[in-house]
Design an enzyme around this catalytic site. Structure first.
Site, PDB file in Angstrom:
ATOM      1  N   SER A 115       0.575   2.091   6.016  1.00 59.66           N
ATOM      2  CA  SER A 115       0.938   1.342   4.812  1.00 59.66           C
ATOM      3  C   SER A 115       1.893   2.186   3.988  1.00 59.66           C
ATOM      4  CB  SER A 115      -0.338   1.035   4.016  1.00 59.66           C
ATOM      5  OG  SER A 115      -0.029   0.452   2.765  1.00 59.66           O
ATOM      6  N   LYS A 147       3.360  -1.548   7.600  1.00 58.41           N
ATOM      7  CA  LYS A 147       3.185  -2.448   6.448  1.00 58.41           C
ATOM      8  C   LYS A 147       3.930  -1.851   5.281  1.00 58.41           C
ATOM      9  CE  LYS A 147      -0.836  -2.778   3.373  1.00 58.41           C
ATOM     10  NZ  LYS A 147      -2.308  -3.043   3.348  1.00 58.41           N
ATOM     11  N   LYS A 162       4.749  -2.269   1.034  1.00 56.56           N
ATOM     12  CA  LYS A 162       4.356  -2.910  -0.218  1.00 56.56           C
ATOM     13  C   LYS A 162       5.584  -3.622  -0.796  1.00 56.56           C
ATOM     14  CE  LYS A 162       0.101  -1.339  -0.538  1.00 56.56           C
ATOM     15  NZ  LYS A 162      -1.087  -2.228  -0.615  1.00 56.56           N
ATOM     16  N   ASP A 175       2.667  -6.420   1.982  1.00 59.54           N
ATOM     17  CA  ASP A 175       1.473  -6.545   1.130  1.00 59.54           C
ATOM     18  C   ASP A 175       1.927  -6.643  -0.320  1.00 59.54           C
ATOM     19  OD1 ASP A 175      -0.981  -6.463  -0.125  1.00 59.54           O
ATOM     20  OD2 ASP A 175      -1.612  -4.542   0.728  1.00 59.54           O
ATOM     21  N   GLU A 234       0.262 -10.171   3.100  1.00 60.10           N
ATOM     22  CA  GLU A 234      -1.068  -9.859   2.577  1.00 60.10           C
ATOM     23  C   GLU A 234      -1.145 -10.147   1.079  1.00 60.10           C
ATOM     24  OE1 GLU A 234      -2.233  -5.926   3.813  1.00 60.10           O
ATOM     25  OE2 GLU A 234      -3.920  -5.836   2.428  1.00 60.10           O
ATOM     26  N   ASP A 294      -6.871  -9.936   1.208  1.00 58.66           N
ATOM     27  CA  ASP A 294      -7.486  -8.618   0.978  1.00 58.66           C
ATOM     28  C   ASP A 294      -8.364  -8.752  -0.273  1.00 58.66           C
ATOM     29  OD1 ASP A 294      -8.006  -6.003   0.101  1.00 58.66           O
ATOM     30  OD2 ASP A 294      -6.001  -5.233   0.415  1.00 58.66           O
ATOM     31  N   LYS A 348     -12.294  -4.322   4.199  1.00 54.13           N
ATOM     32  CA  LYS A 348     -12.542  -2.966   3.699  1.00 54.13           C
ATOM     33  C   LYS A 348     -14.021  -2.946   3.351  1.00 54.13           C
ATOM     34  CE  LYS A 348      -7.980  -2.494   1.537  1.00 54.13           C
ATOM     35  NZ  LYS A 348      -7.207  -2.609   0.278  1.00 54.13           N
ATOM     36  N   GLY A 358      -7.361   0.034   4.173  1.00 57.24           N
ATOM     37  CA  GLY A 358      -7.588   1.421   3.753  1.00 57.24           C
ATOM     38  C   GLY A 358      -7.424   1.546   2.261  1.00 57.24           C
TER      39      GLY A 358
END
Ligand code: OSB
Ligand code: MG
Length: 385
Positions: free
Chosen positions: A151, A177, A179, A204, A229, A254, A278, A306
């Protein structure tokens, strides 16, 4: 009470927790991690340890942060809820299975991260006491490796992001991934796709968009993303249900999935096609197993998220990913990406094929380096029966 073994099989383990220790640790991160909700330069987190009278122990890492910007809980609320509500329940109970925290904690609403911290420590306690790997205690499959993804936080500019992607792809990660947030989204993906047309790529948003942004979000459909996400509000499953039919790209939830009930709600209205699990966010490992089963029954893939965990929480994530249904690479990356010196030895390592070895030893399976834990501890409390 020690376990009774018949033909090598544990037939009865009764465990009483007589002491709970809660530490607050601070560890500098090797990089600044920026998301749509803020930036972190250090990891500030809680570790809970449970002890039996015989000296058996288990450990759980909490995923709460200093502030309530990802989800409502914070290190402060977790410490309060553990001290005043969860620890007394644990002390009053004799455990025959780690699954019993579920009923024990059922009267306390929310506070999933606090519950998960003790719950995971109790799973680890059972694994240690039985002398088996947490994978075995959890009922995972005998996998030797799990696939790793990475990520990448928001960077200064597109050039800096591309450089990060190059480094992680070269390191072997099987999925990238990034952000995103409004204004820093589709152009970044376009730039990555130009250089890396084939990599498994996803974004995400950490709840940074609204339904009014549906056109922007639809623009991602041109880039063959594995998923987007949590585009919309952390607590709005219904609006994700309105958005998903307007996108080709699967939505992965998420923040919105804090329980098996939430997973069922989301899937029943088509709010997502993938779920990120998670353990800390959903109240622990048992709920993680339930959500995995809920998804498996509907053919919905899951993967393990994570929270920039230290090696302790990171190893728990590795074991969790041995469960059937964790088919996609998650956000579990190498210890060395995050910390100069992790709390475990060896650290979690990702090989050039993007694989992480599943530890086979008892409990979490790697040594915890207590001198490093002590050095990172800024505050510590303990309660006894
Ligand atoms: O949304 O998955 C997230 C980190 C902190 C809070 C939320 C998230 C994340 C990550 C980091 O994406 C994943 C990791 O490297 O541990
Ligand atoms: Mg996320």
């Amino acid at each position: 009470m020690r376990e009774v073994r018949v033909a090598g099989r544990a037939v009865s383990v009764k465990l009483r927790v007589v002491r709970i220790e809660l530490r607050h640790l601070e560890m500098p991160l090797r990089f600044r991690f920026e998301t749509s909700f803020g930036a972190m330069t250090e990891k500030s987190f809680l570790l809970a340890r449970v002890f039996t009278a015989d000296g058996a122990t288990g450990i759980g890492e909490c995923v709460a942060e200093v502030d309530p910007f990802y989800l409502p809980e914070t290190n402060g609320t977790v410490a309060h809820v553990i001290k005043d509500f969860l620890a007394p329940l644990v002390f009053a109970h004799t455990f025959e299975s780690p699954a019993e925290t579920d009923g024990l904690f059922a009267g306390i609403r929310g506070h999933e991260m606090a519950k998960a911290t003790l719950e995971m420590a109790i799973w680890d306690l059972f694994a240690n006491e039985r002398g088996e790997s947490l994978t075995t205690t959890l009922g995972g499959e005998p996998k030797n490796t799990i696939p790793a993804g990475v990520s990448i936080g928001l960077q200064e500019n597109a050039a800096a992001l591309l450089e990060r992607v190059r480094v992680e792809v070269a390191a072997g990660y099987q999925r990238i991934k990034i952000k995103i947030k409004p204004g820093r989204d589709v152009d970044l993906v376009r730039a990555i796709r130009k250089e890396f047309p084939k990599i498994r790529l996803m974004v995400d948003a950490n709840s940074a968009y609204t339904l009014a942004d549906a056109d922007t979000l639809r623009a991602f459909d041109d880039f063959d993303l594995m998923m987007i996400e949590q585009p919309l509000a952390w607590n709005d499953i219904v609006e994700h249900g309105q958005l998903q039919p307007r996108l080709k790209t699967p939505i992965c939830l998420d923040e919105s999935i804090t329980s098996d009930a939430a997973a069922r709600s989301a899937l029943s209205i088509g709010a997502c096609r993938i779920i990120n699990i998670k353990a800390g966010r959903v109240g622990g490992l048992l709920n993680s197993k339930r959500i995995q089963a809920t998804c498996a029954a509907r053919g919905v893939p899951v993967w393990c998220g994570g929270m920039l965990e230290s090696g302790i929480g990171r190893l728990a994530n590795v074991h969790l990913q041995t469960l059937r249904g964790f088919t996609l690479p998650g956000d579990t990356s190498a210890s060395a990406r995050y910390f100069e010196e992790d709390l475990i030895e060896p650290g979690v390592v990702v090989d050039s094929n993007g694989l992480i070895q599943v530890p086979k030893g008892p409990g979490l399976g790697h040594e915890i380096v207590w001198s490093r834990v002590d050095r990172a501890t800024v505050h510590q409390e303990a309660w006894t029966t």
